[in-house]
Design an enzyme around this catalytic site. Sequence first.
Site, PDB file in Angstrom:
ATOM      1  N   ASP A 184     155.006 110.871  39.046  1.00  0.00           N
ATOM      2  CA  ASP A 184     155.443 112.180  39.523  1.00  0.00           C
ATOM      3  C   ASP A 184     155.825 112.137  40.995  1.00  0.00           C
ATOM      4  OD1 ASP A 184     152.523 113.907  40.660  1.00  0.00           O
ATOM      5  OD2 ASP A 184     152.699 111.771  40.279  1.00  0.00           O
ATOM      6  N   GLU A 187     153.368 110.845  43.348  1.00  0.00           N
ATOM      7  CA  GLU A 187     153.100 109.412  43.179  1.00  0.00           C
ATOM      8  C   GLU A 187     151.683 109.145  42.692  1.00  0.00           C
ATOM      9  OE1 GLU A 187     156.045 107.385  46.227  1.00  0.00           O
ATOM     10  OE2 GLU A 187     154.405 108.332  47.330  1.00  0.00           O
TER      11      GLU A 187
END
Length: 417
Positions: A184, A187
Site C-alpha cells: 500500500d 508501505e
Amino acid sequence: MKIFILLLLPQLVWAMPSKDEQFKISLKTVIDNSTKHDVKPGMVVASPSRSNPDYYFDWVRDTALTMRSLIDYWEMSKDPKVKKMIFTWIDAEAYRQNLPTFSGLGEPKYNIDGSGYTGPWGRPQNDGPALRATAMIKFARLMMAEGNTDFVIKKLYHGILPADSVIKKDLEYTAYNWQVPSFDLWEEELGMHFYTLLSQHTALQEGSKLARELGDYGAADFYGQQASWIAEKLKYEFIDSRVGILVTTHKPHGGLGYKNSGLDVAPLLALLHNAPYQKVFSFNHPAVRKYVDVLKNTFAQIYTVNKEYPELGVAIGRYPEDKYNGYHTSGEGNPWFLTTLALGEYYCQLKKENKEYSNMLTGLTERQFARALFHSDRKGAMDEQIHRESGVMQGARELTWSHNAFMTAMMRCGFVK
C-alpha cells in the site's frame, strides 16, 4: 508545552502566513526539493531530511504526485522554468524505467544518483506507475493542444510493442499487473488496495482515451476493458456498511495485526489524487460520505490537538492505530499535514457536487486550511507530522508531499488565479 501554546494562540494565529503566502512558500519548497544539486536531474527528494528519518530518496509515487501538481500549476501559469522541469522529469523517468531493479516498474524507491534501492523494502508498489502515467497523460494532452503531437509520440506514447515510451510502458505494466497484490501507499501491508486500484483504473481509463486519439486502437480497447474490470471490483468488493469504504482486501500475509478499525485516510487520498478523471465514486456517493464522516469523527476524538482547538478544522492522521511517529514505529501515530489538507480539499470537491450546502462546505474548507497553517512554524515550513498532543511539527522536515498537498488543495479549491 500544551498550556504554553494555548496561551500564545492569538499571537500564533496572527503570525500565520496567509493561504496565498503559503502557496508561494510551498511552490518554492516543492521546486527546491525537485532541483537539488546533488540529485540526478528530474528526481524529487521526499524530504531534505537525511537522518532521523532519512527521506533523502526519490519515491515514484511521491514524485508522480509532485509533478502532477507542477503540471497543473504550469497549465495555469505557463512558467517556462516549470515546463523545463517537467521535460527533465520525463527524461529521468524514461531512464529509470529501463534500470534493472528487484520489482521492475513496481520498484517504489530510488537512490539520489538514479539507481534502484537494493535494501529490504515493501515491494512491489504498483500505484507508482499508474500515478506517473496519469500525470504524463495530462501533460501529453497539453502538448497536443499546443500542436506538439510529435513530441508526445516520440517521448510519451508510441503505440508499438514492446513498449518504448514512458506512458505506454506504465500502461502495459498496469494492465497486466493490477490483479497482483502489492504494498500500500504507506508501505506496510501487502494486498489489494482501494488506493492502488483506483489509481490503476484512472491510468488505464485515461490511457485508453489517449491511445485511441493516437491511433493505437487495439491498446485502447484492451486498456479500457481492464479499467472497466477494476471499476467493477471496486464497486462490489470495497463498499462496507460499517465504515463506508474498505481500505484493503485479500491480504496474503494477514496484514498488520494491530490495524483492525478498518479506517485509513488512503481512500480519501485516492479519490483526490484521481480527480477529476475517475467516475467510479463521486465525492457525494453515500459510501464516500459515510466513510469521510467516520474518518473525521474518529480522528476528532483521538488527538488532543483536536479537542483543545475545536475552532480549527480536524487534524487527520493515516489510520487510528498508527504506530509511526515520524522517527520509529514503536510510538503513537500523529496527524499529518497532507492528510489534514486532504479533508479540506474533499470539502471543496463535495461543494461542486452539492450546491445546497455550499456555505457550510466553504467554512469547513477554510477551517482545514487554518488547522494546517496553525501547526506550521509561522514561516511556512511544513514537516511530515503534527504531534497529537503538543501540536508541534515532527518527522521528516519540509516534506515535499506536505507542500504538494497544500499546492494541490489551493488549486483545486480555486484559490489560485
